[in-house]
Design a protein around this motif. Structure first.
Motif, PDB file in Angstrom:
ATOM      1  N   LEU A  99       0.833  -1.217   0.000  1.00  0.00           N
ATOM      2  CA  LEU A  99       0.000   0.000   0.000  1.00  0.00           C
ATOM      3  C   LEU A  99       0.864   1.261   0.000  1.00  0.00           C
ATOM      4  N   TYR A 100       1.908   1.272   0.799  1.00  0.00           N
ATOM      5  CA  TYR A 100       2.757   2.465   0.881  1.00  0.00           C
ATOM      6  C   TYR A 100       3.459   2.704  -0.459  1.00  0.00           C
ATOM      7  N   ALA A 101       3.914   1.604  -1.081  1.00  0.00           N
ATOM      8  CA  ALA A 101       4.593   1.759  -2.379  1.00  0.00           C
ATOM      9  C   ALA A 101       3.629   2.328  -3.413  1.00  0.00           C
ATOM     10  N   LEU A 102       2.398   1.826  -3.404  1.00  0.00           N
ATOM     11  CA  LEU A 102       1.423   2.299  -4.391  1.00  0.00           C
ATOM     12  C   LEU A 102       1.102   3.772  -4.173  1.00  0.00           C
TER      13      LEU A 102
ATOM     14  N   LEU B  67      -0.466   6.447  -6.549  1.00  0.00           N
ATOM     15  CA  LEU B  67      -1.778   5.868  -6.847  1.00  0.00           C
ATOM     16  C   LEU B  67      -2.623   5.921  -5.573  1.00  0.00           C
ATOM     17  N   HIS B  68      -3.579   6.832  -5.547  1.00  0.00           N
ATOM     18  CA  HIS B  68      -4.319   7.087  -4.312  1.00  0.00           C
ATOM     19  C   HIS B  68      -5.699   6.445  -4.294  1.00  0.00           C
ATOM     20  N   GLY B  69      -5.971   5.558  -5.281  1.00  0.00           N
ATOM     21  CA  GLY B  69      -7.199   4.755  -5.214  1.00  0.00           C
ATOM     22  C   GLY B  69      -7.201   3.907  -3.950  1.00  0.00           C
ATOM     23  N   PRO B  70      -6.199   3.061  -3.758  1.00  0.00           N
ATOM     24  CA  PRO B  70      -6.140   2.277  -2.523  1.00  0.00           C
ATOM     25  C   PRO B  70      -5.957   3.180  -1.308  1.00  0.00           C
ATOM     26  N   ARG B  71      -6.797   2.974  -0.295  1.00  0.00           N
ATOM     27  CA  ARG B  71      -6.796   3.856   0.893  1.00  0.00           C
ATOM     28  C   ARG B  71      -6.195   3.158   2.099  1.00  0.00           C
ATOM     29  N   PHE B  72      -5.602   3.965   2.972  1.00  0.00           N
ATOM     30  CA  PHE B  72      -5.177   3.464   4.275  1.00  0.00           C
ATOM     31  C   PHE B  72      -6.350   3.652   5.233  1.00  0.00           C
ATOM     32  N   GLY B  73      -6.887   2.525   5.695  1.00  0.00           N
ATOM     33  CA  GLY B  73      -7.962   2.603   6.689  1.00  0.00           C
ATOM     34  C   GLY B  73      -7.439   2.170   8.035  1.00  0.00           C
ATOM     35  N   CYS B  74      -7.363   0.863   8.236  1.00  0.00           N
ATOM     36  CA  CYS B  74      -6.930   0.327   9.537  1.00  0.00           C
ATOM     37  C   CYS B  74      -5.456  -0.051   9.534  1.00  0.00           C
ATOM     38  N   GLY B  75      -4.923  -0.413   8.380  1.00  0.00           N
ATOM     39  CA  GLY B  75      -3.539  -0.887   8.328  1.00  0.00           C
ATOM     40  C   GLY B  75      -3.359  -2.265   8.938  1.00  0.00           C
TER      41      GLY B  75
END
Ligand code: FES
Ligand code: FES
Length: 154
Positions: free
Chosen positions: A24-27, A33-41
């Motif tokens: 996720l961090y790489a994306l 690419l900000h489609g994928p979101r950080f929610g809970c991790g």
């Protein structure tokens, strides 16, 4: 270290301090690419879902090193504003988004479902999305949008 990823059909090499860094961090941070979101991790909300070799995967849990050599698709790779994926078009048509934070994960999870089940029932959709949390209130519209994308809504 250099890690080569295949993201949305393009090969790209990133610099990472640690191959254990979440994909996720790489994306988001390396590739913008900000489609994928950080929610809970923690793998518990689904907001970060992407496809890896065709499977819906929680990118907050997958080490970036483990994604090397695999095909990663994000929401941005599913469709474009000019040529949206049927799910993206259906979510707009049904106005199935409230705050939108969860929707990346819901669309990516639903896209994986439709790859294996072209015309899922309401119960099958709900079961597939059971691990995708939405704190807003558009659940019925989300199901309807997925049915629209599958061609089972007039
Ligand atoms: S941010 Fe990955 S599952 Fe919640
Ligand atoms: S639309 Fe707000 S969290 Fe799902």
């Amino acid at each position: 270290m250099k890690i080569t990823l295949n993201v949305n059909g393009k090969s790209t090499t990133i610099d990472a301090d640690d191959a254990q860094m979440p994909l996720l961090y790489a994306l988001r941070d390396n590739l913008g690419l900000h489609g994928p979101r950080f929610g809970c991790g923690l793998g518990q909300c689904g907001a970060c879902t992407v496809h890896v070799d065709g499977n819906a995967v929680r990118s907050c849990l997958m080490p970036v090193g483990a994604a090397a050599g695999k095909k990663v698709v994000t929401l941005e790779g599913l469709g474009t504003p000019g040529k949206p994926h049927p799910l993206q078009a259906a979510f707009i048509e049904e106005q199935a988004v409230q705050c939108g934070y969860c929707i990346n994960g819901i669309i990516m999870q639903a896209a994986a479902l439709l790859e294996t089940n072209k015309k899922p029932s309401d119960d099958q959709i709900k079961a597939a999305l059971a691990g995708n949390l939405c704190r807003c209130g558009t659940h019925l519209r989300i199901v309807r949008a997925i049915k629209r994308a599958s061609g089972t809504v007039a």
